[in-house]
Design a protein around this motif. Structure first.
Motif, PDB file in Angstrom:
ATOM      1  N   UNK A   1      40.150  57.414  73.073  1.00 48.18           N
ATOM      2  CA  UNK A   1      41.384  57.535  74.074  1.00 48.18           C
ATOM      3  C   UNK A   1      41.639  57.018  74.444  1.00 48.18           C
ATOM      4  N   UNK A   2      40.759  56.183  75.498  1.00 43.74           N
ATOM      5  CA  UNK A   2      40.963  55.341  76.537  1.00 43.74           C
ATOM      6  C   UNK A   2      40.565  53.862  75.993  1.00 43.74           C
ATOM      7  N   UNK A   3      40.156  53.903  74.541  1.00 39.68           N
ATOM      8  CA  UNK A   3      40.320  52.322  74.186  1.00 39.68           C
ATOM      9  C   UNK A   3      38.782  52.136  74.556  1.00 39.68           C
ATOM     10  N   UNK A   4      37.766  52.571  74.863  1.00 41.28           N
ATOM     11  CA  UNK A   4      36.340  52.000  75.154  1.00 41.28           C
ATOM     12  C   UNK A   4      35.777  53.024  73.568  1.00 41.28           C
ATOM     13  N   UNK A   5      34.605  51.584  73.057  1.00 36.11           N
ATOM     14  CA  UNK A   5      34.395  51.415  72.108  1.00 36.11           C
ATOM     15  C   UNK A   5      33.208  52.443  72.071  1.00 36.11           C
ATOM     16  N   UNK A   6      32.399  52.774  71.199  1.00 37.67           N
ATOM     17  CA  UNK A   6      31.628  53.063  70.516  1.00 37.67           C
ATOM     18  C   UNK A   6      30.860  52.269  70.025  1.00 37.67           C
ATOM     19  N   UNK A   7      29.272  52.253  70.298  1.00 39.43           N
ATOM     20  CA  UNK A   7      28.370  50.926  69.396  1.00 39.43           C
ATOM     21  C   UNK A   7      26.672  51.972  69.218  1.00 39.43           C
ATOM     22  N   UNK A   8      26.854  51.203  67.834  1.00 35.93           N
ATOM     23  CA  UNK A   8      25.415  51.751  67.953  1.00 35.93           C
ATOM     24  C   UNK A   8      24.731  50.735  67.542  1.00 35.93           C
ATOM     25  N   UNK A   9      24.311  50.141  69.151  1.00 31.74           N
ATOM     26  CA  UNK A   9      22.612  49.434  68.279  1.00 31.74           C
ATOM     27  C   UNK A   9      22.063  48.994  68.180  1.00 31.74           C
ATOM     28  N   UNK A  10      21.668  48.308  66.614  1.00 33.49           N
ATOM     29  CA  UNK A  10      20.757  48.375  66.067  1.00 33.49           C
ATOM     30  C   UNK A  10      20.616  49.796  65.013  1.00 33.49           C
ATOM     31  N   UNK A  11      21.994  50.136  65.005  1.00 33.01           N
ATOM     32  CA  UNK A  11      22.081  50.950  64.343  1.00 33.01           C
ATOM     33  C   UNK A  11      22.033  53.007  64.808  1.00 33.01           C
TER      34      UNK A  11
ATOM     35  N   UNK B   1      39.483  45.508  67.271  1.00 37.03           N
ATOM     36  CA  UNK B   1      37.932  45.873  67.143  1.00 37.03           C
ATOM     37  C   UNK B   1      38.127  47.330  66.968  1.00 37.03           C
ATOM     38  N   UNK B   2      37.256  47.452  65.496  1.00 37.28           N
ATOM     39  CA  UNK B   2      37.646  48.685  64.285  1.00 37.28           C
ATOM     40  C   UNK B   2      36.618  49.034  64.460  1.00 37.28           C
ATOM     41  N   UNK B   3      36.047  50.258  63.856  1.00 36.59           N
ATOM     42  CA  UNK B   3      35.325  51.482  63.646  1.00 36.59           C
ATOM     43  C   UNK B   3      34.948  50.284  62.160  1.00 36.59           C
ATOM     44  N   UNK B   4      33.170  50.126  62.434  1.00 37.25           N
ATOM     45  CA  UNK B   4      32.857  48.990  61.260  1.00 37.25           C
ATOM     46  C   UNK B   4      32.861  48.064  61.703  1.00 37.25           C
ATOM     47  N   UNK B   5      32.917  47.206  62.679  1.00 38.26           N
ATOM     48  CA  UNK B   5      32.710  46.309  63.185  1.00 38.26           C
ATOM     49  C   UNK B   5      31.726  45.862  63.665  1.00 38.26           C
ATOM     50  N   UNK B   6      31.123  44.414  63.116  1.00 39.55           N
ATOM     51  CA  UNK B   6      29.507  44.336  63.420  1.00 39.55           C
ATOM     52  C   UNK B   6      30.076  43.416  65.397  1.00 39.55           C
ATOM     53  N   UNK B   7      29.463  43.453  66.439  1.00 40.01           N
ATOM     54  CA  UNK B   7      29.877  42.939  67.410  1.00 40.01           C
ATOM     55  C   UNK B   7      28.288  42.850  68.468  1.00 40.01           C
ATOM     56  N   UNK B   8      28.443  42.219  68.833  1.00 36.38           N
ATOM     57  CA  UNK B   8      27.585  41.085  69.789  1.00 36.38           C
ATOM     58  C   UNK B   8      27.540  41.013  71.040  1.00 36.38           C
ATOM     59  N   UNK B   9      26.886  41.247  71.886  1.00 39.86           N
ATOM     60  CA  UNK B   9      27.239  41.299  73.318  1.00 39.86           C
ATOM     61  C   UNK B   9      26.353  41.016  74.077  1.00 39.86           C
ATOM     62  N   UNK B  10      26.509  40.771  75.600  1.00 34.84           N
ATOM     63  CA  UNK B  10      25.688  40.697  76.556  1.00 34.84           C
ATOM     64  C   UNK B  10      25.357  41.967  78.030  1.00 34.84           C
ATOM     65  N   UNK B  11      23.915  42.786  77.403  1.00 35.52           N
ATOM     66  CA  UNK B  11      23.916  44.129  78.575  1.00 35.52           C
ATOM     67  C   UNK B  11      24.479  43.869  79.544  1.00 35.52           C
ATOM     68  N   UNK B  12      25.549  44.755  80.358  1.00 35.83           N
ATOM     69  CA  UNK B  12      25.929  44.659  81.318  1.00 35.83           C
ATOM     70  C   UNK B  12      24.936  45.693  82.374  1.00 35.83           C
ATOM     71  N   UNK B  13      24.649  46.459  82.131  1.00 32.13           N
ATOM     72  CA  UNK B  13      23.903  47.491  82.589  1.00 32.13           C
ATOM     73  C   UNK B  13      23.287  48.910  81.191  1.00 32.13           C
ATOM     74  N   UNK B  14      22.716  50.030  82.360  1.00 31.15           N
ATOM     75  CA  UNK B  14      21.931  51.029  81.526  1.00 31.15           C
ATOM     76  C   UNK B  14      22.285  51.746  82.594  1.00 31.15           C
ATOM     77  N   UNK B  15      23.247  52.974  81.614  1.00 29.74           N
ATOM     78  CA  UNK B  15      24.101  53.940  82.460  1.00 29.74           C
ATOM     79  C   UNK B  15      23.219  54.771  82.896  1.00 29.74           C
ATOM     80  N   UNK B  16      23.292  55.945  83.376  1.00 29.05           N
ATOM     81  CA  UNK B  16      22.948  57.045  84.492  1.00 29.05           C
ATOM     82  C   UNK B  16      22.061  58.183  82.560  1.00 29.05           C
TER      83      UNK B  16
END
Length: 281
Positions: free
Chosen positions: A162-172, A187-202
């Motif tokens: 609801x806050x606009x954050x996208x949930x993504x499955x990296x490498x599915x 960007x909508x569910x089903x779209x594929x996205x490529x990007x740069x990792x900012x951080x690994x969360x806790x």
């Protein structure tokens, strides 16, 4: 015991005009499972041979066997294409004659025909194969040091918070997110996205951005602005006073990046601005 929705090794018990019957080992001939002639791959097995077959249900809900390989087996994730959308759900092509249904109650978002989505395949209460877009609980977190900040990753969007954050499955497979302030396109569910990792969360999730590095985005956006000006008689009604919403809608970027691109072009002596907008020199 038969594993429904998966591969089983069964023995050919008898032959019929329309295929082979496989022994379910219940001691009851009526329980034997048909392997239709059209579902046989390669040479036809003989009575007594063991065959590896996928077990599912045909259009009449009878157990049926096939030597063909589906795109996914039960209790697994897969990216599947929508073949049809109906009032009660969406049907997905999983590589066999009968499609898999995503019931409306298992659909987190509207699914579009011919588009691919990440789904989880399960056996429903009626004994049929079904699929769900509720895939988050089945994703994994990567092992420690498997990914690092700066790595390039690709994933498929499976949800929108609801806050606009996208949930993504990296490498599915791995849980990841893209925060709302990290993307400016639709960007909508089903779209594929490529990007740069900012951080690994806790919690182990990957946080990444599809935005390019500032210097790359500055140059690319500068070229886009110049191209627009050349195609529109050297003028555009946008400048560094334009609102963030105006910039996002027109240029798919943040106001900060837009101002940086304009500053880059002015520094090069290619444009000028006034209260009305921006001009090509």
């Amino acid at each position: 015991m038969i594993k429904f929705g998966d591969f089983n090794t069964l023995k050919v018990k008898r032959e019929a005009a329309f295929g082979l019957y496989l022994d379910k080992e219940t001691g009851n001939t009526s329980d034997d499972i048909l392997l239709p002639t059209g579902n046989i791959i390669g040479d036809k097995p003989a009575v007594g041979d063991e065959v590896s077959v996928f077990i599912y249900r045909d259009s009449k809900d009878r157990l049926i066997a096939t030597m063909k390989k589906p795109k996914v087996t039960v209790d697994n994730l897969a990216v599947l294409k929508v073949s049809q959308v109906t009032d009660f759900g969406a049907f997905l092509d999983f590589g066999l004659e009968r499609d898999i249904l995503v019931p409306n109650k298992e659909m987190k978002f509207k699914m579009i025909p011919e588009k691919e989505y990440l789904v989880f395949v399960y056996e429903d209460k009626t004994g049929r194969l079904a699929a769900s877009t509720e895939v988050g609980r089945y994703l994994e977190v990567p092992e420690e040091d498997q990914y690092n900040a700066g790595d390039i990753v690709t994933g498929i969007v499976y949800g929108l918070q609801t806050n606009g954050t996208l949930e993504v499955a990296v490498e599915e497979k791995y849980m990841a997110i893209i925060l709302r302030n990290e993307y400016f396109t639709d960007i909508q569910p089903g779209d594929r996205v490529t990007g740069t990792i900012k951080k690994i969360m806790e919690d182990g999730r990957i946080s990444f951005t599809p935005r390019k590095k500032m210097i790359e985005e500055k140059e690319e956006l500068s070229d886009t602005i110049l191209g627009y000006l050349k195609e529109n008689d050297g003028f555009m009604p946008y400048n560094d006073k334009s609102t963030p919403d105006e910039i996002k809608k027109k240029w798919n970027t943040s106001k900060n990046y837009f101002k940086i691109a304009l500053g880059n072009l002015m520094k090069k002596g290619l444009i000028r601005q006034d209260e009305r907008g921006t001009y090509l020199k």
